[in-house]
Enzyme design. Structure first.
Site: not given
Ligand SMILES: *Cc1c(COP(=O)(O)O)cnc(C)c1O
Length: 360
Positions: A102, A172, A196
């Site tokens: 990521w 993030d 999540k």
């Molecule tokens: C799932 C995830 C993403 C992707 O997110 P989207 O909603 O599909 O754009 C980005 N960063 C992390 C850490 C994730 O777990």
């Protein structure tokens, strides 16, 4: 009706009481005669739902009053572009700490908008850790420092908040937001896709310090300019109304469970059931350094990969699904977000022991 133990990395399991309540309220929300999905986002009912969701989220995370909470769309991947567009503020480069898949995606996207300095990377050790803070080569002129607090694919999580001085820290937190208390004041901006640990896909949460907004690049789409979104209380365009409603129910569920300190304790105990077992066997192994192991996403490998398919099939037969690791790393991954009960992890470990006894 049979519900499985769903170890999906995302979209992921939601708390059952939340789903039950949503079902009860589906056709007639609180005597309104309609479903939340059918409400105007500018109507009294929905404005109340969104305001309550924001207030509860602020309470859970103790968000200081000089931070905006924005309900957006576009996911975390969208934010990988939206954040640089909004936060460059006349500066030309961004510092990144590269801890896995990521981080790499965030870096790649940011390069469209700015120069990128990878201040530290765990690539050379196979993304098995968070590089020690002392090794980061930060640039005092960077617009901000970007980290991924929990690498959902690699299972690497920060168990500290890095001090990066005056430069704003951006995180993030898609896969560990609301899993533990966080000192929001240490961050310039936090973003997370909802699917999540918050609610349904389609909602993206941004928590941003006031003074960082209002200087977006001129090319920034209005719907993604934090100032426009903030000035319109996340209703500049139609927000993902139903996702906000479900997220609000999840926030209420977290409050009833005692808030983030209580859920963090539960998450520690839950993850320990799995990590403690992994520490006692050579049949399975964890690829992550012990002090950086994620409490949300637990990757593990079978010593003999040729047993992977049989392991997954046997798990499914016992009502445990989505244990296959990400295609980029292989092996297994158990995602055990807030909504996963400890019984799910206990059932998994019992099965792992049984599988080892049969095949070891
Ligand atoms: C799932 C995830 C993403 C992707 O997110 P989207 O909603 O599909 O754009 C980005 N960063 C992390 C850490 C994730 O777990």
């Amino acid at each position: 009706m049979t519900r499985v133990f769903n170890f999906s990395a995302g979209p992921a399991a939601l708390p059952e009481p939340v789903l039950r309540r949503a079902a009860e309220e589906m056709l007639d929300w609180h005597g309104s005669g309609m479903s939340v999905m059918e409400m105007s986002h500018r109507g009294r009912e929905f404005i109340g739902i969104a305001a309550k969701a924001e207030a509860d989220l602020r309470e859970l995370l103790a968000v200081p009053s000089n931070y905006k909470v924005l309900f957006m769309q576009g996911g975390a991947i969208g934010e990988n572009a939206v954040v640089p567009m909004n936060l460059l503020r006349g500066k030309s480069s961004i510092d990144f700490v590269d801890t896995g898949e990521w981080s790499k995606k965030s870096i790649k996207e940011a390069k469209k908008y700015a120069a990128v300095n990878v201040a530290a990377s765990a690539a050379d050790t196979g993304y098995d850790r968070v590089p020690a803070r002392a090794q980061w080569k930060l640039d005092a002129n960077a617009a901000y420092v970007h980290i991924c607090s929990n690498e959902t694919i690699g299972g690497v999580e920060y168990h500290f908040t890095p001090d990066v001085g005056e430069v704003p820290l951006v995180a993030d937190m898609s896969s560990d937001i609301l899993s533990r208390p966080v000192d929001v004041s240490k961050y310039g901006l936090i973003y997370a896709g909802a699917q999540k640990n918050i609610g349904p896909a389609g909602l993206t949460i941004v928590i941003v310090r006031d003074d960082l907004i209002g200087q977006a690049l001129p090319i920034t789409p209005s719907a993604f300019d934090f100032k426009t979104v903030a000035d319109n209380e996340s209703m500049y365009n139609t927000p993902p109304t139903y996702a906000i409603y479900i997220a609000g129910l999840v926030f209420e569920w977290l409050k009833e469970r005692g808030g983030l300190a209580a859920i963090a304790e539960h998450n520690r105990r839950k993850a320990a059931v799995l990590y403690d077992y992994l520490g006692t066997t050579a049949f399975y192994n964890s690829p992550v350094q012990a002090d950086c192991r994620s409490l949300m996403n637990v990757p593990f490998k079978l010593r003999d990969e040729s047993l992977d398919a049989a392991f997954l099939k046997g798990a499914e037969a016992k009502g445990m699904v989505q244990l296959k690791g990400h295609r980029s790393v292989g092996g297994m991954r158990a995602s055990i977000y807030n909504a996963m009960p400890i019984e799910g992890v206990q059932t998994l470990v019992a099965y792992m022991k049984e599988f080892e006894a049969k095949n070891g």
